[in-house]
Write a protein that holds these residues in place. Sequence first.
Motif, PDB file in Angstrom:
ATOM      1  N   GLN A   1      -7.119 -11.701   2.816  1.00 38.59           N
ATOM      2  CA  GLN A   1      -7.035 -11.263   4.221  1.00 38.59           C
ATOM      3  C   GLN A   1      -6.349  -9.886   4.311  1.00 38.59           C
ATOM      4  OE1 GLN A   1      -5.152 -14.279   6.530  1.00 38.59           O
ATOM      5  NE2 GLN A   1      -6.315 -13.778   8.339  1.00 38.59           N
TER       6      GLN A   1
ATOM      7  N   LEU B   1      -8.765  -7.313   3.210  1.00 41.92           N
ATOM      8  CA  LEU B   1      -9.772  -7.040   4.252  1.00 41.92           C
ATOM      9  C   LEU B   1      -9.191  -6.142   5.348  1.00 41.92           C
ATOM     10  CD1 LEU B   1     -11.769 -10.328   4.853  1.00 41.92           C
ATOM     11  CD2 LEU B   1     -12.580  -8.193   3.880  1.00 41.92           C
ATOM     12  N   CYS B   2      -7.981  -6.515   5.753  1.00 45.20           N
ATOM     13  CA  CYS B   2      -7.336  -5.727   6.824  1.00 45.20           C
ATOM     14  C   CYS B   2      -7.175  -4.278   6.387  1.00 45.20           C
ATOM     15  CB  CYS B   2      -5.946  -6.284   7.153  1.00 45.20           C
ATOM     16  SG  CYS B   2      -6.056  -7.740   8.143  1.00 45.20           S
ATOM     17  N   ASN B   3      -6.707  -4.090   5.164  1.00 47.83           N
ATOM     18  CA  ASN B   3      -6.508  -2.735   4.647  1.00 47.83           C
ATOM     19  C   ASN B   3      -7.823  -1.991   4.577  1.00 47.83           C
ATOM     20  OD1 ASN B   3      -3.834  -2.773   4.447  1.00 47.83           O
ATOM     21  ND2 ASN B   3      -3.710  -2.931   2.234  1.00 47.83           N
ATOM     22  N   MET B   4      -8.862  -2.691   4.140  1.00 43.45           N
ATOM     23  CA  MET B   4     -10.191  -2.070   4.033  1.00 43.45           C
ATOM     24  C   MET B   4     -10.661  -1.581   5.393  1.00 43.45           C
ATOM     25  SD  MET B   4     -11.768  -1.539   1.286  1.00 43.45           S
ATOM     26  CE  MET B   4     -13.506  -1.539   1.620  1.00 43.45           C
ATOM     27  N   GLN B   5     -10.429  -2.502   6.361  1.00 48.58           N
ATOM     28  CA  GLN B   5     -10.849  -2.201   7.744  1.00 48.58           C
ATOM     29  C   GLN B   5     -10.150  -0.932   8.257  1.00 48.58           C
ATOM     30  OE1 GLN B   5     -10.061  -5.557  10.171  1.00 48.58           O
ATOM     31  NE2 GLN B   5     -11.757  -5.166  11.524  1.00 48.58           N
ATOM     32  N   SER B   6      -8.823  -0.892   8.032  1.00 50.99           N
ATOM     33  CA  SER B   6      -8.109   0.282   8.541  1.00 50.99           C
ATOM     34  C   SER B   6      -8.453   1.527   7.727  1.00 50.99           C
ATOM     35  CB  SER B   6      -6.598   0.044   8.576  1.00 50.99           C
ATOM     36  OG  SER B   6      -6.167  -0.389   7.324  1.00 50.99           O
ATOM     37  N   TYR B   7      -8.760   1.309   6.427  1.00 55.24           N
ATOM     38  CA  TYR B   7      -9.133   2.439   5.576  1.00 55.24           C
ATOM     39  C   TYR B   7     -10.460   3.043   6.049  1.00 55.24           C
ATOM     40  CZ  TYR B   7     -10.144   5.084   1.327  1.00 55.24           C
ATOM     41  OH  TYR B   7     -10.436   6.094   0.448  1.00 55.24           O
ATOM     42  N   VAL B   8     -11.418   2.133   6.327  1.00 52.13           N
ATOM     43  CA  VAL B   8     -12.728   2.597   6.803  1.00 52.13           C
ATOM     44  C   VAL B   8     -12.563   3.311   8.146  1.00 52.13           C
ATOM     45  CG1 VAL B   8     -14.992   1.837   7.649  1.00 52.13           C
ATOM     46  CG2 VAL B   8     -14.058   0.867   5.556  1.00 52.13           C
ATOM     47  N   LYS B   9     -11.723   2.688   9.015  1.00 49.48           N
ATOM     48  CA  LYS B   9     -11.476   3.275  10.333  1.00 49.48           C
ATOM     49  C   LYS B   9     -10.864   4.674  10.188  1.00 49.48           C
ATOM     50  CE  LYS B   9      -9.506   1.974  14.732  1.00 49.48           C
ATOM     51  NZ  LYS B   9      -8.545   1.132  15.412  1.00 49.48           N
TER      52      LYS B   9
END
Lengths: 345, 319
Positions: free
Chosen positions: B18, B21-29
């Motif tokens: 999790q 995923l959160c880090n990936m999400q913020s990284y992509v953002k």
Amino acid sequence: MNRILPIVKKDVTQIFRNRFIAVITFLAIFIYAVIFHIMPSKVEEAYSMGFYFEKGREVAEEQISKEEGLEVVWADDEEGLKKLVENEDVQAGLSFTLPEGKPKIVLYTSSQTPEEIREAGDVIAREAAYNLSGYPLNVEFNEVVIGPDLIGMQVPLRNKMRVLFVVVILAVEFYALGNLISEEIRKKTADAILVTPVSISEFMTAKVATGIFLTFFEGILAAFLLNIISVDTVIPFAVLLLLGAFLVVAVSFVLGTISRSFLGLTAYGTLFMVVFMIPAFILIFPGGYSFWINAVPSYYLIIPLDGIVNYGYVLSDYLPEMAYLGSFDLVMLLLGLYVLRRRLT
Amino acid sequence: MMGFNGFFFEFKFWCDFQFFLCNMQSYVKMIIEMEKAVSAENITYSYNKKLAVDHVSFHIDKGEILGFLGPNGAGKSTTLKMLVGLLVPQDGKVSILGMNTSKELKKIQAQIGVCFEEKNLYEEMSAVENLKFFASLFGVRRLDVVALLKKVNLSVEKRQKVASFSKGMKQRLMMARTLVNYPKVLFLDEPTDGLDPVSARAVRDVILEEKGKGATIFLTTHDMMEADKLSDRVAFINDGKISVIDTPENLKHEHGKRILRICYRLDGGVREEELSLEDKDMSKRIDEISSKYSILDMHTEEATLEDIFIKFTGRKLVG
């Protein structure tokens, strides 16, 4: 600081490239200096009075010669005395006649003679009459001066006027700085500055610095030309000038912000200028004093200026006045900064 | 010993997953945000309860020119003022170069250039003095003023007072001023409004040159041709709201009507007929006309941005 200085430099350049402002500033200083130097530098302290005595002139001459500060001119007859007054050879004339054996005293003054000179003549005439009649009033007369005794410290009118001149020069800055601020707002050059890294606070600080610098510089220049600066007066004068400069800047901020055009600025500026200068007129025409003048902030600048420049007082003699002026400067400056900030945001 | 399946169902695994995923999400953002030079989210501003800009959102990618089109009073200038920090949005937020205007305004302003609609130059000063003054506010010490003035064709008049300049010269100087700090993002408010063709072209050339160097440009204009020619995308704003935002080509393709206009002689007079290029029977009709009448003129017409603007807003852009 590295962003404030370029704005100050630009402001000073801008002010002096405005021919109208440059002319009214420097022309005012120059004209006042010329007026100052051509006005009499001494006060005529003697009171000239004509006398005609139908009888007993010798005795009268002896008595009158005891009067201090009285310049006596003798007339041969009453008509001659009237002529002396009419030609303004004397400020007043006193005739002493004895119609039907009863003494008659007449004081002649010209229609042009000011009220205070007439009153002085009246006093001198009564005193002389008492002395001459040999019946002085049976009272004990003592004179007590409350406050500083200014006898013997008469100041020439031109010296009184130089305080007025300095105040006028300060007041002219209402237009210079007010116009500068007003133009920055109207022509939206302030917007161009405020989209650079310059903050509103830096912008306003630069305007205060420009105003203080200009007012102070012009005040000092005027002081030199009006012989105000001496070893004793330089520091107190500079301190008062600084307080005055803050007052001018504060008022200019308000003026510049509320004026929508140069015409508006001129109208508001003249109003403020007249009020600002009223206390200075009181120095020249003391009879015009009213209690409400105490409410005009410039009163607390002008009175100490007059005392220090013309009578040799020191700053510590005017601490309450300076405290009041400083407080008013602070309140007015905060108000000026507030209205300008509101206008800019 | 715990096998793979055992680990898979472990609580710690899911926590780590999790977190990943959160880090990936913020990284992509973050990567997406980094590509945006300007981003406005729901920005709103009203003057004395009159809504000037109503929850407007858009972004400008790095190196892109966004044409912001709208009639007078539509909210263009208010939007621009919020973007450059002259007005604080009453709602929503603005980010420029990844920084929030409410937090890092001065850092942002050091990297942007703004060209106002009003010719707000110091008229008692010369062109050189104006540029040097503004460069000093940005802390730029070595500005090649001459090269900058040459770029806008003002090198001859460099020592003249701005008061003696024509409107076109002032506007060109405004453009030069916008560039004194080598900005990454340019905000240009009606930069060619009311200019003679030569001055307008000089300004447009500067805009394209800056775009060529990678600058991002927010351009408000009344001139549809200019917007069409310069902008990568255009946004239509009306009554404080954005009606549409897209590339000029897409807008014309999706919302415009491409037509064929034929003029032919009929009964001694001239008749004009419009045929839709999308119409399947178009060629049949052309054959019919050419067989019966003498054709005087025939040409295709594309929809203009003006047509599309009217379609979306019901208003003309000028007037």
